[in-house]
Design a protein around this motif. Structure first.
Motif, mmCIF file in Angstrom:
data_model
loop_
_atom_site.group_PDB
_atom_site.id
_atom_site.type_symbol
_atom_site.label_atom_id
_atom_site.label_comp_id
_atom_site.label_asym_id
_atom_site.label_seq_id
_atom_site.Cartn_x
_atom_site.Cartn_y
_atom_site.Cartn_z
ATOM 1 N N ASP A 1 0.825 -1.207 0.000
ATOM 2 C CA ASP A 1 0.000 0.000 0.000
ATOM 3 C C ASP A 1 0.858 1.255 0.000
ATOM 4 O O ASP A 1 0.613 2.203 -0.755
ATOM 5 C CB ASP A 1 -0.925 0.025 1.221
ATOM 6 C CG ASP A 1 -2.054 -0.981 1.116
ATOM 7 O OD1 ASP A 1 -2.331 -1.460 -0.010
ATOM 8 O OD2 ASP A 1 -2.664 -1.303 2.155
ATOM 9 N N GLU B 1 2.865 1.556 -3.397
ATOM 10 C CA GLU B 1 2.104 1.779 -4.625
ATOM 11 C C GLU B 1 1.136 2.949 -4.543
ATOM 12 O O GLU B 1 0.776 3.518 -5.572
ATOM 13 C CB GLU B 1 1.356 0.504 -5.010
ATOM 14 C CG GLU B 1 2.289 -0.655 -5.353
ATOM 15 C CD GLU B 1 1.568 -1.840 -5.954
ATOM 16 O OE1 GLU B 1 0.314 -1.800 -6.031
ATOM 17 O OE2 GLU B 1 2.246 -2.810 -6.335
ATOM 18 N N THR B 2 0.701 3.304 -3.314
ATOM 19 C CA THR B 2 -0.241 4.426 -3.188
ATOM 20 C C THR B 2 0.209 5.387 -2.087
ATOM 21 O O THR B 2 -0.452 5.517 -1.057
ATOM 22 C CB THR B 2 -1.669 3.913 -2.903
ATOM 23 O OG1 THR B 2 -1.643 3.073 -1.736
ATOM 24 C CG2 THR B 2 -2.219 3.137 -4.082
ATOM 25 N N PRO C 1 -4.552 4.315 -11.469
ATOM 26 C CA PRO C 1 -5.634 4.213 -10.485
ATOM 27 C C PRO C 1 -6.042 5.592 -9.977
ATOM 28 O O PRO C 1 -5.187 6.432 -9.699
ATOM 29 C CB PRO C 1 -5.015 3.368 -9.368
ATOM 30 C CG PRO C 1 -3.970 2.560 -10.059
ATOM 31 C CD PRO C 1 -3.404 3.461 -11.113
ATOM 32 N N LEU D 1 -8.208 6.415 -7.194
ATOM 33 C CA LEU D 1 -8.446 6.634 -5.770
ATOM 34 C C LEU D 1 -9.470 7.751 -5.610
ATOM 35 O O LEU D 1 -10.568 7.674 -6.088
ATOM 36 C CB LEU D 1 -7.130 6.928 -5.054
ATOM 37 C CG LEU D 1 -6.090 5.791 -5.087
ATOM 38 C CD1 LEU D 1 -4.814 6.204 -4.383
ATOM 39 C CD2 LEU D 1 -6.648 4.531 -4.470
ATOM 40 N N ARG E 1 2.482 -0.331 -13.882
ATOM 41 C CA ARG E 1 2.629 -0.336 -12.426
ATOM 42 C C ARG E 1 3.695 0.657 -11.986
ATOM 43 O O ARG E 1 4.544 1.073 -12.773
ATOM 44 C CB ARG E 1 3.000 -1.734 -11.926
ATOM 45 C CG ARG E 1 1.933 -2.785 -12.202
ATOM 46 C CD ARG E 1 2.348 -4.135 -11.631
ATOM 47 N NE ARG E 1 2.451 -4.082 -10.171
ATOM 48 C CZ ARG E 1 1.429 -4.241 -9.352
ATOM 49 N NH1 ARG E 1 0.226 -4.476 -9.828
ATOM 50 N NH2 ARG E 1 1.593 -4.191 -8.054
ATOM 51 N N ALA F 1 1.454 6.488 -9.246
ATOM 52 C CA ALA F 1 0.299 6.802 -8.400
ATOM 53 C C ALA F 1 0.105 8.297 -8.302
ATOM 54 O O ALA F 1 1.072 9.073 -8.237
ATOM 55 C CB ALA F 1 0.494 6.222 -6.995
#
Length: 352
Positions: free
Chosen positions: A224, A227-228, A268, A270, A345, A348
């Protein structure tokens, strides 16, 4: 060997030293049987937090609970914890077996039983048959395991580890951190681990609590946080990251279309909303293409061959990017014009 693993709870803990506030207001929970790492730069409050948990410091206000019991003002010897220190703190005149048995005998256990427990402890950490060796006759990794065995035989609810690998060389550090993690998972004891080493934290932790200025900057699983990241600080501290400005063009179905210097990419979403934002881009998430094939132009400023990868610095209109390229068959020389691409990947949107 260990008794039932205990939980750890900090409730609105504050710690001051005179006029200096080291911990303004800290609340956290460590679940039983997990390894949680307190991670952060020097002066962030992680060691003060560990010392308060160990009973070596007392909070100015707030409560600390271990296994549901309020231990806020209890001295260190009345808390059900054991600590592995950065220096290992082994007695040089005692052999390994005597070092491991010392705490047991000091607590009133008979010599024979303490010896049996100590032998079991050494076997547990892979040092069976080495009980007669003095610390000076052991490697750094073996000394570290003796210190862990000495802590574990006391069967604490919580094991505390304060920078336990800092005195080891890089190769040994990788091996011993794996041993600590495997031991913790096998015995299912609760562990609170303090380090400033990001790779170490990622390798051993169920959960990482990143601290900054005595506060929790972000907490979560290693994946977590990597990656974020919630902020530029987290993005740059948990592994390296390029923080670049971008435009969020559209958000739909949990995905955001972003634009960087004309290059569009989907990441992504979010809680992202259209508009200006910042993007955390891992060095390994950047690809280098021929200059004519990408809308995001750059120029190689520096190149370093490191065996299994090449590190580049590339100048772009948005700033200098740090890039890790696994393609060692080619080495782009400084001055080469390139096109910057992005992988799926390792990218973020920063929420701040």
């Amino acid at each position: 060997m260990t008794r039932k693993a205990g939980s750890v709870v900090f409730q609105n803990v504050r710690k001051t030293f005179g006029a200096f506030t080291a911990i303004p207001d800290l609340s956290l929970t460590v679940e039983p049987g997990t390894l949680v790492t307190l991670l952060g730069p020097s002066g962030c409050g992680k060691t003060t937090t560990l010392r308060m948990l160990a009973g070596l410091e007392h909070p100015t206000s707030g409560r600390i609970l271990i296994g549901g019991k309020d231990v806020t003002m209890l001295p260190a010897n009345e808390r059900d914890v054991s600590m592995v220190f950065q220096s290992y703190a082994l007695f040089p005149h005692m052999n390994s077996l005597e070092n491991v048995a010392y705490g047991l005998q000091s607590s009133g256990m008979g010599k024979k039983e303490a010896r049996e427990r100590a032998e079991n402890g050494l076997e547990l950490v892979g040092l069976a048959g080495m009980g007669q060796r003095l610390p000076a006759e052991l490697s750094g990794g073996q000394q570290q395991r003796v210190a862990v065995a000495r802590a574990l035989v006391l069967e604490p609810q919580v094991l505390l580890l304060d920078e336990p690998l800092s005195n080891l060389d890089a190769r040994l550090r990788r091996r011993v951190r794996t041993e600590i993690r495997e031991l913790q998972q096998r015995l299912e004891f609760t562990a609170v681990y303090v380090t400033h080493d990001q790779d170490e934290a990622l390798a051993v932790s169920d959960r990482i609590i990143v601290m900054k200025d005595g506060r929790i900057a972000q907490e979560g699983s290693p994946r977590d946080l990597y990656e974020t990241p919630a902020s530029s600080f987290i993005a740059d501290f948990i592994g390296e990251a390029n923080v670049v400005p971008c435009d969020i063009v559209a958000v739909s179905d949990g995905k955001a279309t972003i634009s960087i210097e004309g290059l569009r990419h989907v990441v992504p979403a979010l809680s992202a909303r259209p508009g200006r934002a910042k993007l955390a881009v891992r060095p390994s998430a950047i690809t280098l293409e021929p200059a004519d094939d990408a809308a995001f132009p750059g120029r190689i400023r520096h190149a370093a061959y490191l065996g299994d990868h090449i590190e580049y610095e590339a100048e772009t209109a948005g700033g200098t990017l740090f890039i890790v390229d696994p393609s060692v068959d080619r080495l782009l020389s400084p001055g080469t014009q390139v096109g910057i691409g992005l992988k799926t990947r390792g990218i973020a949107i920063i929420a701040e």
